[in-house]
Design an enzyme around this catalytic site. Sequence first.
Site, PDB file in Angstrom:
ATOM      1  N   SER A   1      23.587  11.132  14.075  1.00 22.50           N
ATOM      2  CA  SER A   1      24.497  10.581  13.650  1.00 22.50           C
ATOM      3  C   SER A   1      25.982  11.143  13.853  1.00 22.50           C
ATOM      4  CB  SER A   1      24.351   9.938  12.398  1.00 22.50           C
ATOM      5  OG  SER A   1      23.124   9.119  12.133  1.00 22.50           O
TER       6      SER A   1
ATOM      7  N   ARG B   1      32.420  10.900   7.796  1.00 27.96           N
ATOM      8  CA  ARG B   1      31.621  10.399   7.301  1.00 27.96           C
ATOM      9  C   ARG B   1      31.474   8.561   6.925  1.00 27.96           C
ATOM     10  NH1 ARG B   1      27.492  13.890   4.536  1.00 27.96           N
ATOM     11  NH2 ARG B   1      26.224  11.933   3.544  1.00 27.96           N
TER      12      ARG B   1
ATOM     13  N   HIS C   1      30.088   7.360  10.140  1.00 28.59           N
ATOM     14  CA  HIS C   1      29.121   7.090  10.069  1.00 28.59           C
ATOM     15  C   HIS C   1      28.481   5.671   9.098  1.00 28.59           C
ATOM     16  CE1 HIS C   1      25.648   8.865   7.782  1.00 28.59           C
ATOM     17  NE2 HIS C   1      24.845   8.235   9.652  1.00 28.59           N
TER      18      HIS C   1
END
Length: 209
Positions: free
Chosen positions: A16, A39, A42
């Site tokens: 990812s 993040r 994500h």
Amino acid sequence: MPHSYETDGAAIYRQSFATIRSEADLDRFDADEEQVAVRMIHAAGMVGLERHIRFSPGMVAAARRALEDGAPILCDARMVSEGITRFRLPAENEVICTLHDPSVPERAREMGNTRSAAALELWRPHLAGSVVAIGNAPTALFHLLNMLEDPECPRPAAIIGCPVGFVGAVESKDALWQVQPVPCVIVEGRLGGSAITVAAVNAIASRAE
Ligand SMILES: C/C1=C2N=C(/C=C3N=C(/C(C)=C4\N[C@@](C)([C@@H]5N=C1[C@](C)(CCC(=O)O)[C@H]5CC(=O)O)[C@@](C)(CC(=O)O)[C@@H]4CCC(=O)O)[C@@](C)(CC(=O)O)[C@@H]\3CCC(=O)O)C(C)(C)[C@@H]/2CCC(=O)O
């Protein structure tokens, strides 16, 4: 025929983050900011979110220092407080969400405001040097800004201000960005939410991915 899929959690995360780094435009972030932005993207599952993320200078360092010094993390919703990965926290930091305190509904009625805003009145003893994480409620962010207009009100070390939605989200984040009472990160516009906010906390709490 059984479905075939990736079953290794660490490999899923690696893939990812590699995808995000190859597809997102991360050039304007410094190394600390990039780690946090990756993040957040994500958590949202959305390359392009980076265009809406704004860090004030030194925000990540300020929040990290506060956590390392043992600062509590003050969250507007339990969806935020529950998402924080405890083992990442550098000093067994206390994670506080006052939204479901039994005194909050009555306090909200008295204030003529939402429970999310009223719950912040219970933050006062914990505010000094804390890391604030607002991922749901625009009224919480507005109320925090109003509290901080009082010079006597203790100041957090940093604010993650990413409430989501259609009523007050844009305006509360614009107000935070205008005033910048302390170092902060926002996601401009309607985008935001508990997951993105938790992701920012978890990234700040851990040094490298
Ligand atoms: C108007 C509110 C909004 N809530 C949004 C999105 C989500 N909220 C969820 C949940 C489960 C909760 N939201 C409350 C915080 C609740 N939400 C509100 C309020 C009515 C007012 C907040 C505000 O406008 O600033 C607020 C209640 C209050 O009086 O403060 C929640 C406490 C409601 C409840 O269950 O009692 C609860 C939080 C529980 C917790 O985690 O502790 C959603 C999951 C929606 C759902 O249940 O369907 C979702 C989560 C989004 C996220 O990522 O966090 C909005 C969109 C933010 C909206 C405010 C703006 C708008 O445009 O309407």
